[in-house]
Design an enzyme around this catalytic site. Sequence first.
Site, short mmCIF file in Angstrom:
data_model
loop_
_atom_site.label_atom_id
_atom_site.label_comp_id
_atom_site.label_asym_id
_atom_site.label_seq_id
_atom_site.Cartn_x
_atom_site.Cartn_y
_atom_site.Cartn_z
N CYS A 94 0.87 -1.19 0.00
CA CYS A 94 0.00 0.00 0.00
C CYS A 94 0.90 1.22 0.00
CB CYS A 94 -0.89 -0.02 1.24
SG CYS A 94 -1.96 1.44 1.37
N HIS A 136 -9.12 -3.39 -2.42
CA HIS A 136 -8.14 -2.65 -1.61
C HIS A 136 -8.44 -1.15 -1.64
CE1 HIS A 136 -3.82 -1.91 -0.20
NE2 HIS A 136 -4.23 -0.71 -0.59
N GLU A 137 -8.68 -0.62 -2.83
CA GLU A 137 -8.92 0.82 -2.96
C GLU A 137 -10.27 1.21 -2.36
OE1 GLU A 137 -6.42 2.48 -3.55
OE2 GLU A 137 -5.23 0.87 -4.40
N HIS A 140 -10.11 1.86 1.29
CA HIS A 140 -9.62 3.19 1.68
C HIS A 140 -10.78 4.18 1.81
CE1 HIS A 140 -5.29 2.77 1.78
NE2 HIS A 140 -5.23 2.26 0.57
ZN ZN Z 1 -3.62 1.19 -0.12
#
Ligand code: ZN
Length: 165
Positions: A94, A136-137, A140
């Site tokens: 990341c 993953h994004e 966030h």
């Molecule tokens: Zn990340």
Amino acid sequence: MSARAILTWPDPQLTVMCPPVAEITDDIRLLAADMLDTMYAAPGRGLAAPQIGVQLRLFVMDPTWKQGQPDPTICINPDILAHSDTVATAGEGCLSLPGVVVQVSRPTWVRMVWSDLDGIVHEEDLTGFRALCAQHELDHLDGLMTLDHVDAAQRADILAAYGAP
Ligand code: ZN
């Protein structure tokens, strides 16, 4: 267009639940262009708006550019509609946790809906690395990091290596 500074954990801006993009304005188009510049310069394969200090539901990804096949995708207000029961575990880096790889288990496919910069809605089944990257994004945008996917003992080990207090 320009690359912007990437926030690193434990910056509190990385743990915020981001609100949706209300309207696609010139500011949003500039933000998306800057996010792509920032991602490629990092170099990374995905970047979410909160990683550059903007609390909005927007991320960019290009899982294949490092293999010489650029394919940038800009995802505004993304949502996962369905996912496989099958999960796979892979090491994830990341840009906001430099030098750290965390083993994360995620569904191997997801059906994601999002809007592009023209306001066109896309619905697509994502698999492989593209599915991993999108999840993953999207994390966030909900204020979640890879660290939030592991147990307390693993998290402590990772943070000790990361040099966190
Ligand atoms: Zn990340």
